[in-house]
Design an enzyme around this catalytic site. Structure first.
Site, PDB file in Angstrom:
ATOM      1  N   SER A  41       0.802  -1.222   0.000  1.00 56.18           N
ATOM      2  CA  SER A  41       0.000   0.000   0.000  1.00 56.18           C
ATOM      3  C   SER A  41       0.837   1.275   0.000  1.00 56.18           C
ATOM      4  O   SER A  41       0.348   2.341  -0.390  1.00 56.18           O
ATOM      5  CB  SER A  41      -0.933   0.021   1.214  1.00 56.18           C
ATOM      6  OG  SER A  41      -0.195  -0.122   2.421  1.00 56.18           O
ATOM      7  N   ASP A 345      -3.183   8.057   8.131  1.00 53.80           N
ATOM      8  CA  ASP A 345      -4.254   7.286   8.759  1.00 53.80           C
ATOM      9  C   ASP A 345      -3.760   6.366   9.876  1.00 53.80           C
ATOM     10  O   ASP A 345      -4.441   5.431  10.263  1.00 53.80           O
ATOM     11  CB  ASP A 345      -4.972   6.440   7.705  1.00 53.80           C
ATOM     12  CG  ASP A 345      -4.017   5.496   6.970  1.00 53.80           C
ATOM     13  OD1 ASP A 345      -2.801   5.549   7.233  1.00 53.80           O
ATOM     14  OD2 ASP A 345      -4.494   4.702   6.141  1.00 53.80           O
ATOM     15  N   HIS A 348      -0.068   4.857   7.069  1.00 54.33           N
ATOM     16  CA  HIS A 348       0.594   5.353   5.859  1.00 54.33           C
ATOM     17  C   HIS A 348       0.979   6.813   6.013  1.00 54.33           C
ATOM     18  O   HIS A 348       0.412   7.535   6.838  1.00 54.33           O
ATOM     19  CB  HIS A 348      -0.328   5.182   4.652  1.00 54.33           C
ATOM     20  CG  HIS A 348      -0.846   3.799   4.481  1.00 54.33           C
ATOM     21  ND1 HIS A 348      -2.076   3.394   4.963  1.00 54.33           N
ATOM     22  CD2 HIS A 348      -0.293   2.694   3.907  1.00 54.33           C
ATOM     23  CE1 HIS A 348      -2.268   2.124   4.691  1.00 54.33           C
ATOM     24  NE2 HIS A 348      -1.194   1.668   4.051  1.00 54.33           N
TER      25      HIS A 348
END
Length: 383
Positions: A41, A345, A348
């Site tokens: 991610s 968040d 990240h």
């Protein structure tokens, strides 16, 4: 170079910015005609959400003004890197509509691991697109490029692109964090040699396909991320003066040293290739420890979350999600000033932190061995 002093780090960023300004007046083109990225991610540009559509606001709010498959409020490191060498943002390999692969492709997906997710070590819930699958996708992509005719308008690159590309890797965080709570640091460490070995073997296979320049970004200091400060078991004595977890960050350093050693061995085996270790850990650790020295305000507090407090992270309510609490619907919302945060968040980095990290990388001081991207490309300013 691992900056322990604020002055040295600030000078790195300033030097990078000056080089960008000088580059504006030059006409040299980039020797790298494409980027092929492998990861999770941290560099996913929409692959996971193309396969499993569900992303909602406020993701993408800062740069794109809408969700576009990034697990942040804006751009990820590979976006900034593409901008810097004059390439468009990488299209996700899994995105069938609107993709353009003439200058590369992104195989990264959210929750990806290096090791195969179906092995007994790993819990369910990780992406099915492990590094091994991403490599298979790369091989299939090259096979299609080699066999299909290249006449007229096409979204595919020319067959000779693979030897003129930069191959980037930013993966391994999920292998490291996925079972920390269950196995502990010592339990996870037992399997990390297999992780670095898999990365090295992947590089060798891409080398056989024609790749010659490889960047491998190391692991971030997970002990500074709000999510892990909330989720991972620890004692107050394990918190350092910057609010980060000492034992977990030390374990990351051990892994990064193992990765660095393995890449050095791989480099000797591939004498005509650039196999480069990229120390993003040092940059992010500096941002977490001294955010105000780099134009930010918050290090170990997430922008988008629920609960407020020191970390603004609730493991039952991730960024953008809603749920019923005591008969009332609550939502994990974004802050109004993500440009002031290192963490988006809790897991990240923000667009702002990714931008600062890319500036530092492009300066060249975080490469082992030394690697001057300016020697290969006319570096473009990034906004």
């Amino acid at each position: 170079m691992k900056p322990n002093r604020l002055w040295s780090y600030s000078m790195v960023l300033l030097g990078a910015m000056l080089l960008f300004m000088v580059a504006k007046t030059e006409c040299k083109k980039c020797a790298f005609k494409a980027i092929f990225n492998f990861g999770d991610s941290n560099t996913d540009t929409g692959g996971f959400w193309a396969a499993f559509p569900a992303q909602s606001p406020p993701h993408g709010m800062t740069y794109f003004k809408k969700p576009v498959g990034r697990a942040t409020d804006g751009r990820v490191i590979v976006d900034f890197l593409a901008q810097a060498i004059g390439l468009p943002f990488l299209s996700p390999y899994l995105q069938s509509i609107g993709s353009d692969y003439r200058q590369g492709a992104n195989f990264a997906t959210l929750a990806s691991t290096v090791r195969l997710p179906q092995t007994s070590l790993f819990v369910t819930g990780v992406s099915p697109f492990s590094l091994d699958i991403q490599l298979r996708q790369m091989k299939e992509f090259k096979a299609k490029v080699d066999e299909l005719p290249h006449k007229g308008k096409t979204s595919l690159p020319s067959p000779d692109i693979f030897g003129k590309s930069l191959y980037t890797f930013y993966i391994g965080q999920n292998d490291f964090t996925g079972n920390l709570a269950r196995l502990g640091i010592s339990g996870v460490k037992e399997f990390l040699p297999q992780v670095v070995s898999q990365i090295a073997s992947t590089i060798k296979e891409i080398y056989a396909l024609g790749g010659r320049t490889f960047w491998v970004l190391n692991l971030a200091p997970i002990g500074c991320y709000p999510a892990f400060l909330v989720e991972l078991p620890h004692n107050t004595s394990d918190i350092d003066q910057f609010g980060c977890l000492i034992s977990y960050n030390n374990a990351v350093v051990d892994y990064n040293n193992m990765l660095k050693t393995t890449l050095a061995k791989t480099r000797k085996e591939l004498a005509d290739a650039n196999v480069v270790y990229v120390d993003t850990h040092a940059v992010l650790l500096e941002l977490f420890q001294h955010p105000t020295s780099h134009g930010l305000r918050y290090g170990t507090k997430g922008c988008c979350g629920y609960g407020g407090g020191a970390y603004n992270f609730n493991q039952q309510l991730y960024c953008g999600n809603s749920k019923q609490v005591n008969g009332k619907t609550v939502t994990a919302k974004a802050c109004k000033d993500p440009q002031n945060y290192v963490s988006w968040d809790g897991i990240h980095a923000t667009d702002a932190a990714n931008k600062l990290t890319t500036y530092a990388i492009l300066n060249g001081s975080y490469f082992d061995p030394p690697f001057s991207l300016h020697h290969y490309c006319n570096i473009q300013p990034i906004g």
